[in-house]
Design an enzyme around this catalytic site. Structure first.
Site, short mmCIF file in Angstrom:
data_model
loop_
_atom_site.label_atom_id
_atom_site.label_comp_id
_atom_site.label_asym_id
_atom_site.label_seq_id
_atom_site.Cartn_x
_atom_site.Cartn_y
_atom_site.Cartn_z
N GLU A 61 56.00 -16.72 19.35
CA GLU A 61 54.78 -16.47 19.05
C GLU A 61 54.47 -15.01 18.94
OE1 GLU A 61 51.95 -17.77 22.29
OE2 GLU A 61 52.93 -19.72 22.36
N GLU A 101 56.33 -20.30 28.53
CA GLU A 101 55.99 -19.33 29.36
C GLU A 101 55.93 -19.48 30.86
OE1 GLU A 101 52.31 -18.02 27.55
OE2 GLU A 101 53.07 -16.84 26.10
#
Length: 581
Positions: free
Chosen positions: A233, A158
């Protein structure tokens, strides 16, 4: 048997298209004795892949001191996955977030003045390079083209929500290749243009992280790749923080709707298949308007419970996967029992202040020393100084302190300061202080794991102690990582209302999962046979600590409770069920 994994219009194994249906299991949040059980349940649900992060701070707890055994034995975990014919996705640091302490970064980085994280700052990259050399000795031989089950690895994590240093991402990629990376690389970011622009790298396949709206969110990825779409995710739950009021849960019907879309159209990794436990002091924290440290349980409202139990979510996801292909029906090979061991009575208790010299040899300094520069990562620090100039304390402030400080004059608690309370001076009225000891117990509640405050995570006191408008100098610094507590002396004395240790004995005929209930207790941590199980705090929502059976010996077990608020019962109770809200 070796193989080849490729990313084209789809994912391919040995030239044949494959859809990755994965579940996240963090080996470091599950005791090793239960790894096989969790992987068998993953396969029985219909998944063909397991995903895991790799926390740097677990594997290099001190600079140059590497650990790949016990709960850190990632090699065995991956080999178990191969034995069960599961593919593996590995996300090998240096930063993982994951609601894990400091996002997986080792605390010792902060001992270096001027350290810059997650960018192409040469000293940081040098530490990563030295870590990768050790880590990839283990990971490289486990890639699919060398006969292992690893089919993908991830570059950073991320990154688009933190920075846009493409030179940093390139440097990580080059390090991984130099150390033996041969499988394809992916990135993962939130499905928003700014994040994807900042976090992606040419030649690395992008994936996205989100918890709902699968069709809409995956559409955004098409602007960044013409290859297979994947949600790295798929958040099927959420995490809990102390004082949040209730255990976070998801809407099952929305989970089902999104999961069905993934199975019919794309690739997905369920985050989390099983959340597990933040053993020790390894919970992370978030910081927006204020500090929100995570609880010990990482149940996450996942597909399996914290202790590995099947849920309604498991049953519904299994039904969806059964519509696509026949499911395996492995017989679960691990016998797991749970038990309410009942009430245990305190056998002995002793005060922290009475035992300081037993627990640690202090370091003398002119000004207080932060935890990291004391060579300590987690736990507590006690600062002690004799007041030889002041007659009265009227105002006190701690400079650059984190996260929670209890201030005592001898055996009298003056004030407790938490989070933003540490940013300002506080008026107090304490007389006759000359020639008395001022003690400050500071707790590391868990370093922030996400956002722009990563470099501001030194714990303890990093500045100084400001009394009545001046700095107070000359301190004893006691590191209290809650290790080596066998040196406790329970004959040293005990003062009610002050931080103290409490000893219990569990005499077990069998080793079963159980939950320690702390009704009547304030705040602190618990150890079993020297292993730090985790934190407790009466504010909840977690009210019981999960104690896995493999940590319980047949026969006598020592349970130690360290309580900081002076609020303690004469008993603890070992129950059969959790209590998260």
């Amino acid at each position: 048997m070796t193989g080849k994994f490729e990313i084209k219009d789809k994912f391919y194994v040995n030239g044949e298209p494959v859809q990755l249906i994965s579940g996240g299991i963090h080996y470091f949040r599950v005791v090793p004795e239960y790894w096989r059980d969790r992987l068998e349940k993953l396969k029985n649900m219909g998944c063909n892949t397991v995903e895991t992060y790799v926390p740097w701070n677990l594997h290099e707890p001190q600079k140059g001191n590497f650990c790949f055994s016990g709960i850190a034995d990632i090699k065995t975990f991956i080999e178990l996955a191969k034995e069960l014919e599961l593919f593996v996705i590995v996300r090998p640091s240096p930063y993982i977030c994951a609601e894990w302490e400091f996002g997986g970064l080792p605390a010792w980085l902060l001992a270096e003045d001027g350290m810059k994280l997650r960018c192409s700052y040469p000293p940081f990259l040098k530490h990563v390079e030295e870590y990768y050399k050790e880590l990839f000795r283990i990971l490289s031989p486990l890639q699919i083209d060398q006969g292992g089950p690893i089919v993908l690895m991830q570059l950073e994590n991320e990154y688009g929500s933190y920075g846009e240093d493409k030179e940093y991402l390139k440097a990580l990629k080059e390090m991984m290749i130099e150390n033996g990376l041969t499988v394809p690389l992916v990135t993962s970011d939130g499905p928003w243009d700014d994040y994807l622009k900042c976090g992606t790298l040419k030649g690395v396949h992008p994936t996205a992280n989100f918890g709902s709206g699968a069709e809409r969110q995956l559409k955004i990825l098409e602007d960044y790749t013409d290859g297979p779409r994947m949600c790295m995710e798929f958040w099927v739950g959420w995490f809990d923080s102390w004082g949040s009021g209730k255990h976070a849960t998801s809407e099952l019907e929305k989970n089902i709707e999104d999961f069905r879309y993934f199975v019919q159209n794309d690739n997905v990794n369920i985050y989390m298949f099983e959340g597990g436990t933040n053993f020790g002091f390894m919970n992370g924290s978030n910081y927006y308007d204020h500090l929100t440290p995570d609880v010990t349980s990482y149940d996450y409202d996942a597909v399996l419970t914290e202790s590995g139990g099947l849920t309604k979510k498991y049953e519904e996801f299994q039904k969806i996967l059964a519509e696509k292909k026949p499911l395996p029906n492995l017989k679960l090979s691990t016998q797991i029992k749970s038990k309410a061991y009942g009430v245990l009575k305190v056998e002995a208790k002793t005060g922290l202040f009475e035992n300081l010299d037993n627990l640690h040899t202090f370091v003398s300094s002119v000004t207080p020393i932060c935890m990291e520069k004391l060579g300590q990562n987690y736990g507590y620090v006690l600062y002690e100084s004799e007041l030889d100039s002041e007659q009265v304390i009227q105002k006190i402030q701690l400079a650059d302190a984190n996260d929670r400080a209890q201030i005592f004059l001898e055996e009298e608690k003056i004030i407790t300061l938490y989070d933003r309370e540490l940013l300002k001076a506080h008026e107090v009225e304490v007389k006759n202080v000359n020639q008395k000891k001022l003690r400050i117990l500071v707790e590391n509640m868990g370093r922030v794991n996400y956002g722009f405050l990563l470099e501001k995570q030194r714990k303890g006191i990093d500045g100084g102690v400001w009394l009545n408008g001046h700095f107070h100098f000359h301190w004893k610094n006691y590191s209290l990582p809650m290790e080596h507590l066998e040196q406790l002396d329970f004959t040293k004395g005990y003062t009610k209302g002050l931080p103290a240790f409490y000893r219990f004995t569990l005499d077990a005929e069998e080793s079963c999962d159980t939950y320690i209930d702390f009704t009547g207790w304030g705040k602190g941590c618990v150890l079993i046979n020297g292993f730090i199980l985790g934190r407790f705090w009466e504010i909840g929502p977690q009210k019981r600590l999960y104690l896995p059976g493999p940590l319980i010996r047949k026969g006598k077990n020592e349970i130690l409770v360290f309580e900081t608020e002076g609020k303690a019962s004469e008993t603890i109770t070992l129950e059969q069920e959790p209590k998260l809200s």
